[in-house]
Design a protein around this motif. Structure first.
Motif, short mmCIF file in Angstrom:
data_model
loop_
_atom_site.label_atom_id
_atom_site.label_comp_id
_atom_site.label_asym_id
_atom_site.label_seq_id
_atom_site.Cartn_x
_atom_site.Cartn_y
_atom_site.Cartn_z
N LYS A 79 -5.02 10.77 68.95
CA LYS A 79 -3.78 10.30 69.58
C LYS A 79 -3.99 8.89 69.78
O LYS A 79 -4.80 8.32 70.19
CB LYS A 79 -3.77 10.90 70.74
N PHE A 80 -2.63 8.22 69.30
CA PHE A 80 -2.48 6.30 69.66
C PHE A 80 -3.02 5.69 68.86
O PHE A 80 -4.51 4.99 69.04
CB PHE A 80 -2.74 6.26 71.05
N CYS A 81 -3.45 6.65 68.04
CA CYS A 81 -4.46 5.25 67.01
C CYS A 81 -4.16 4.69 65.81
O CYS A 81 -2.97 5.12 64.99
CB CYS A 81 -5.74 6.39 66.25
N THR A 82 -4.84 3.73 64.59
CA THR A 82 -4.18 3.28 64.16
C THR A 82 -4.84 2.92 63.02
O THR A 82 -6.11 2.03 63.67
CB THR A 82 -4.13 1.44 64.37
N THR A 135 -8.88 8.74 70.71
CA THR A 135 -7.62 8.67 71.53
C THR A 135 -8.35 7.17 71.33
O THR A 135 -8.88 6.35 71.79
CB THR A 135 -7.64 8.66 72.85
N ASN A 136 -6.49 6.39 71.23
CA ASN A 136 -6.82 4.69 70.94
C ASN A 136 -7.53 4.42 70.70
O ASN A 136 -8.16 3.42 70.74
CB ASN A 136 -6.52 4.63 72.24
N CYS A 137 -8.00 4.67 69.29
CA CYS A 137 -8.71 4.05 67.81
C CYS A 137 -8.50 3.21 67.17
O CYS A 137 -7.20 3.80 66.75
CB CYS A 137 -9.98 5.02 67.70
N LEU A 138 -9.06 2.52 66.82
CA LEU A 138 -8.69 1.15 65.86
C LEU A 138 -8.99 1.51 64.21
O LEU A 138 -10.69 1.60 64.59
CB LEU A 138 -8.40 0.18 66.26
N TRP A 139 -9.21 2.07 62.71
CA TRP A 139 -10.03 1.13 61.75
C TRP A 139 -8.94 0.48 60.93
O TRP A 139 -8.16 0.47 60.48
CB TRP A 139 -9.64 2.25 60.74
N VAL A 140 -9.33 -0.92 60.97
CA VAL A 140 -8.83 -1.96 59.84
C VAL A 140 -9.62 -2.74 58.74
O VAL A 140 -11.30 -2.37 59.44
CB VAL A 140 -8.18 -3.19 61.06
#
Length: 376
Positions: A344-347, A302-307
């Motif tokens: 959910k809510f991830c980018t 939830t609300n995680c980012l992979w960049v």
């Protein structure tokens, strides 16, 4: 001396650093009332029996080994010496214990520690990390430490149904980060922790599952407010590392373990020049011993980012088929479609795969993966 070089230097001639540069205090829970014992003030000319700050145990291993049912906390101040002898041993914890860092060595309560202060365990670049064994039913909490410069895993934990929690810890610049292996029960959690710069080097080019974090056969891994950044392998060692078999999960690799991750960022983690690498950012594998689907179902991010995660030249040399399990951000293998992971809510953005056979984002090759309200 057989004490780790980096930390040893901070304790030799402690008089020039002041009397409370480092040490342990083993607290029984009644120390604030004048009772209990423990370790502290490693620089003072005391007995070294851990009874107070001025009589600190000079070695973290000794402090851990002297914990009892009455002495259930270790307080650690300053930079921390650990002998090579202690590092070669497995230290067993068999009850509810707390290992606290971030002290100056003068406090009488944990709340008196300086804000954001950490205790550093520096292995000097040529020593392996600490090894712990947790007995069934043990509850172990570790807070406010930096684990740096280990030549292998900075910390290796095995347990049989214990609970393990880390908070406000930093795992940096090790050849490998943490490894936790359980027996099918017992949770492990990390809150507000940093995994950074845990990288393969010229002295260690063997393939690794979970360069920063490896978790096997625990009931659940919980990550809250953590950052995984620049773990894996650098371009400088890519060619040396290419001949090895499989390097999987530069940030973390899970086996037979559910995961709940909230507000976690994965940035710049990289696997390079592999025949059959399995994920630059994270890799999740489902089984080693045919465990039931329930064992690894119901995972969620939830609300995680992979960049900016990458997997470079995954089809290097002889090449590999389209069946490769690579994925620059994630490679997910749940064994069969009845097992699920929810996002959910991830980018997932700007992750790079240098290969003709695998995606730069997410590669799902077994299982059911659901993304909701997320951005690619």
């Amino acid at each position: 001396s057989d004490v780790g070089k980096g930390s040893f230097e901070s304790h030799v001639g402690l008089s020039k650093y002041g009397p409370f540069d480092g040490g342990f205090r083993n607290d029984s829970g009644t120390i604030y009332a004048g009772g209990g014992g423990g370790a502290g003030g490693a620089g003072a000319d005391g007995s070294g029996d851990g009874s107070d700050w001025s009589n600190a145990y000079p070695d973290l291993g000794a402090a851990l080994d002297h914990m009892t049912s009455e002495k259930t906390e270790v307080w650690v101040a300053g930079e921390t010496p650990i002998s090579a002898t202690a590092l070669s041993q497995v230290h067993t914890l068999s009850r509810a214990v707390k290992v606290r860092g971030g002290f100056l060595g003068v406090e009488s309560a944990a709340s008196e520690r300086p804000a954001n202060a950490l205790t550093t365990i520096d292995l000097g670049g040529d020593l392996p990390g600490l090894k712990l064994k947790l007995a069934s039913g043990a509850t172990v909490e570790v807070e406010r430490f930096r684990f740096v410069n280990a030549s292998a895993r900075a910390l290796t934990v095995t347990h049989n149904g214990a609970s393990l929690a880390f908070s406000a810890c930093e795992i940096e610049n090790n050849v490998m980060g943490f490894s936790v292996e359980g027996s099918g029960t017992g949770p492990v959690s990390f809150t507000n922790c940093l995994f950074a710069g845990n990288l393969a080097n010229g002295a260690h080019t063997a393939a690794v599952s979970g360069r920063a974090l490896y978790v096997n056969n625990c009931v659940r891994l919980t990550l809250d407010d953590c950052l995984f950044v620049t773990n894996g392998i650098t371009a400088a060692y890519a060619d040396a590392h290419a001949s090895q078999s499989v390097d999987s999960g530069a940030a973390f690799y899970l086996v037979d373990t559910k995961v709940t991750a909230r507000n976690v960022r994965f940035a710049g983690n990289c696997v390079r020049r592999r025949y059959n690498g399995s994920g630059g950012g994270i890799c999740r594998s489902e089984y080693t011993n045919g465990n039931s689907p329930a064992k690894i179902a119901d995972s969620a991010f939830t609300n995680c980012l992979w960049v900016g995660n990458c997997m470079m030249a995954c089809d290097y040399a002889a090449g590999i088929s389209t069946g490769t399990k690579g994925g620059a951000a994630m490679a997910i293998d749940l064994g069969n479609k009845s097992r699920t992971v929810d996002f959910k809510f991830c980018t997932v953005a700007y992750n790079v795969m240098v290969s003709a056979y695998a995606p730069g984002g997410v590669n799902v090759y077994n299982g059911t993966v659901k993304f909701r309200d997320s951005i690619f």
